[in-house]
Scaffold this motif. Structure first.
Motif, PDB file in Angstrom:
ATOM      1  N   GLU A  56      22.106  41.406  82.535  1.00  0.00           N
ATOM      2  CA  GLU A  56      23.179  40.598  82.377  1.00  0.00           C
ATOM      3  C   GLU A  56      24.172  41.357  83.180  1.00  0.00           C
ATOM      4  N   PRO A  82      27.818  32.522  84.047  1.00  0.00           N
ATOM      5  CA  PRO A  82      28.696  33.498  84.564  1.00  0.00           C
ATOM      6  C   PRO A  82      29.713  33.065  85.486  1.00  0.00           C
ATOM      7  N   CYS A  99      32.424  31.534  83.294  1.00  0.00           N
ATOM      8  CA  CYS A  99      33.287  32.728  83.012  1.00  0.00           C
ATOM      9  C   CYS A  99      34.154  33.051  83.901  1.00  0.00           C
ATOM     10  N   ARG A 100      34.218  32.895  85.030  1.00  0.00           N
ATOM     11  CA  ARG A 100      35.214  33.432  86.101  1.00  0.00           C
ATOM     12  C   ARG A 100      36.421  32.183  86.366  1.00  0.00           C
ATOM     13  N   VAL A 102      33.895  46.883  82.439  1.00  0.00           N
ATOM     14  CA  VAL A 102      32.521  46.549  82.185  1.00  0.00           C
ATOM     15  C   VAL A 102      31.533  47.496  82.200  1.00  0.00           C
ATOM     16  N   VAL A 131      28.704  39.556  80.298  1.00  0.00           N
ATOM     17  CA  VAL A 131      29.140  38.541  81.102  1.00  0.00           C
ATOM     18  C   VAL A 131      30.151  37.878  81.165  1.00  0.00           C
ATOM     19  N   TYR A 132      30.938  37.875  79.896  1.00  0.00           N
ATOM     20  CA  TYR A 132      32.330  37.349  79.454  1.00  0.00           C
ATOM     21  C   TYR A 132      33.163  38.475  79.743  1.00  0.00           C
ATOM     22  N   ARG A 191      26.295  38.922  85.534  1.00  0.00           N
ATOM     23  CA  ARG A 191      27.619  38.809  85.723  1.00  0.00           C
ATOM     24  C   ARG A 191      28.236  38.641  87.227  1.00  0.00           C
ATOM     25  N   GLU A 192      27.490  39.506  88.009  1.00  0.00           N
ATOM     26  CA  GLU A 192      27.774  39.700  89.333  1.00  0.00           C
ATOM     27  C   GLU A 192      27.523  38.771  90.178  1.00  0.00           C
TER      28      GLU A 192
END
Length: 515
Positions: free
Chosen positions: A173, A307, A310-311, A112, A106-107, A177-178
């Motif tokens: 995950e 997530p 993280c962005r 990826v 996720v980070y 993340r998306e």
């Protein structure tokens, strides 16, 4: 007996993720008029993710509850003890397997998809090794835990599917993340319902506690297959430098969750050993009641917010953390305060639960304070400092164990008060840490943002206490509980709408906005 717990880098010679120059400067959104719209769109997707994760939690927890009630109705209490044992072992194994490398995706800041293949190899390899070790050691482990009769079979059955769970976790995950939360929850929800149906059908046919094991196996395999339907399968691969980066972030991340699992169960062990099973039952009821706002709101919100955070880069991260913390605390506060003010209604279940009343009030305060700790840990992880989050969790565990050993012989109310006191200390430490490590985070801004919720909470408390005074000698009943609940929520919602209407409307707009 376990409680829900509550479930990165390009090539570089630097193993520690936080020190990788390529990671220190994360990809930024292009400037221009589209940048703000993109950020707002991501915030909206995260907000809708809260809704989807909450809906998934309701489906999964309902399915689990139905299965447990079916087992309780048809099997002896000792069988449920085996279930609790096997579940605890399985939960620990899940936290250890994969070493947090799937969550580290996720980070991740580099390629990826390449890193995901390495994460799949690590996760499946560790899970297979742990599963094999537990298969061999299950008889010894069951005997050591006092469940020699049937415990080994339950442990083996619940942990044999660890590789499936680990591999599905990589796809989960990547979807998180998306910010594709709807696709993320479909495998969980569908597999949980199918597994519950299989378990209930088998227990009706007389399969005993192994019906639950069979249901869990079906659920794990189906979840993996469905995960591959909503996201392309991730095939195992290997890149040594990706592995170092994944482990440098994921190791502390997994350690934090493992410590959380211990922290959320150590009080049960201590209370049972010192005060006995009757006190444990009373304490357990109080804890489960007070823990629900944390479980159903804070865990869900942080799962969706992570997530998104993280962005976010630079001072915007701190401001986003303030917003997430404010919204979450605003949702949790009335529930925790309401539980504390109406805890005497536990005696509706019988006078035998009266010792749990003051404990429930203290544990409601504990749940609210624990929420602050989890929110800050999420922020610290999003800032790329998982070792600090691990340190916070370790500090909480050490302080809690010390406090419990000192006060446990004074009864469950003092134990609950100790829980709240330790959570308060850790919350203060966490906020101080966030102020130093999360760029843009301001305690003053947070205090100002929480002012409407604080004033609304005072209005709630005043309204509930006024109703209780007007009713005189209040006899606890479902009717009086409903009256207090409606009065309190109305008293909370009114001032909140007047004082913080813009924030509420902005949150609603995020949920409505298209992706």
């Amino acid at each position: 007996m376990s409680r829900p717990v509550v479930p990165l880098v390009p090539r570089s010679s630097v193993a520690v993720l936080g020190q990788d120059p390529a990671l220190a400067t994360a990809p930024t959104a292009p400037g221009g008029p589209d940048a703000g719209a993109r950020a707002t769109g991501e915030a909206g997707r995260a907000a809708r993710g809260v809704v989807w994760l909450a809906a998934n939690g309701v489906v999964v927890k309902t399915a689990q509850t139905v299965v447990l009630l079916s087992l309780a109705a048809m099997l002896a209490p000792s069988a449920l003890g085996l279930v609790a044992l096997g579940t605890l072992v399985a939960n620990v194994a899940v936290q250890v397997s994969g070493l947090g490398t799937a969550s580290a995706l996720v980070y991740w800041r580099g390629d990826v998809l390449r890193a995901a293949r390495t994460a799949a190899t690590i996760s499946v390899g560790c899970a297979a090794a742990i599963s094999a070790a537990l298969w061999v050691g299950a008889p010894w482990l069951a005997s050591a835990l006092g469940a020699a009769d049937g415990g080994a079979a339950v442990i083996r059955g619940l942990t044999v599917v660890l590789p499936c769970t680990a591999l599905a976790g990589v796809s989960y995950e990547l979807l998180r993340r998306e910010l594709r939360f709807l696709r993320r929850v479909i495998p969980d929800a569908v597999a949980a319902v199918v597994g519950a149906v299989v378990a209930i059908a088998l227990v009706v046919q007389g399969s005993g506690v192994m019906a639950l094991v069979a249901g869990q196996v079906v659920q794990a395999v189906l979840a993996l297959l469905l995960a591959w339907c909503v996201h392309p399968p991730v095939l195992p691969g290997w890149d040594a430098e990706d592995a170092r980066g994944l482990l440098s972030y994921g190791g502390p991340f997994a350690g934090t969750h493992l410590l959380e699992l211990v922290q959320l169960n150590i009080d049960y062990v201590v209370v049972s050993a010192v005060l006995g099973t009757v006190a444990l039952g009373q304490y357990s009821l109080a804890f489960r009641l007070a823990f629900m706002p944390y479980l159903m709101i804070v865990v869900v919100v942080t799962g969706a917010a992570f997530p998104y955070l993280c962005r976010v880069r630079g001072p915007e991260l701190g401001r986003a953390v303030v917003s997430v913390t404010t919204v979450t605390t605003t949702l949790v506060a009335p529930l925790c305060l309401g539980i504390a003010l109406a805890s005497d209604h536990l005696v509706v279940l019988g006078e035998k639960w009266s010792p749990a009343v003051p404990a429930a009030a203290w544990l409601a305060a504990y749940a609210a304070l624990l929420s602050i700790g989890l929110l800050v840990q999420t922020a610290v992880n999003a800032a790329g400092r998982p070792v600090l989050a691990l340190g916070l969790r370790l500090a909480h565990l050490v302080l809690l164990v010390g406090a419990l050993l000192v006060v446990v012989d004074r009864g469950i109310t003092v134990v609950a008060a100790a829980q709240a006191a330790v959570a308060a200390v850790v919350a203060a430490l966490a906020l101080g840490l966030a102020r130093r490590t999360v760029s843009g985070f301001s305690l003053r801004d947070l205090a100002v943002a929480l002012r409407p919720a604080a004033l609304s909470a005072l209005a709630l408390a005043a309204a509930v206490l006024l109703v209780r005074a007007l009713l005189g000698d209040l006899v606890p009943s479902p009717a009086t509980l409903a009256l207090l609940a409606v009065t309190g929520l109305a008293a909370y919602a009114g001032p909140l709408w007047l004082l913080d209407r813009h924030r509420l409307l902005a949150a609603a707009a995020l949920l409505r906005r298209s992706q």
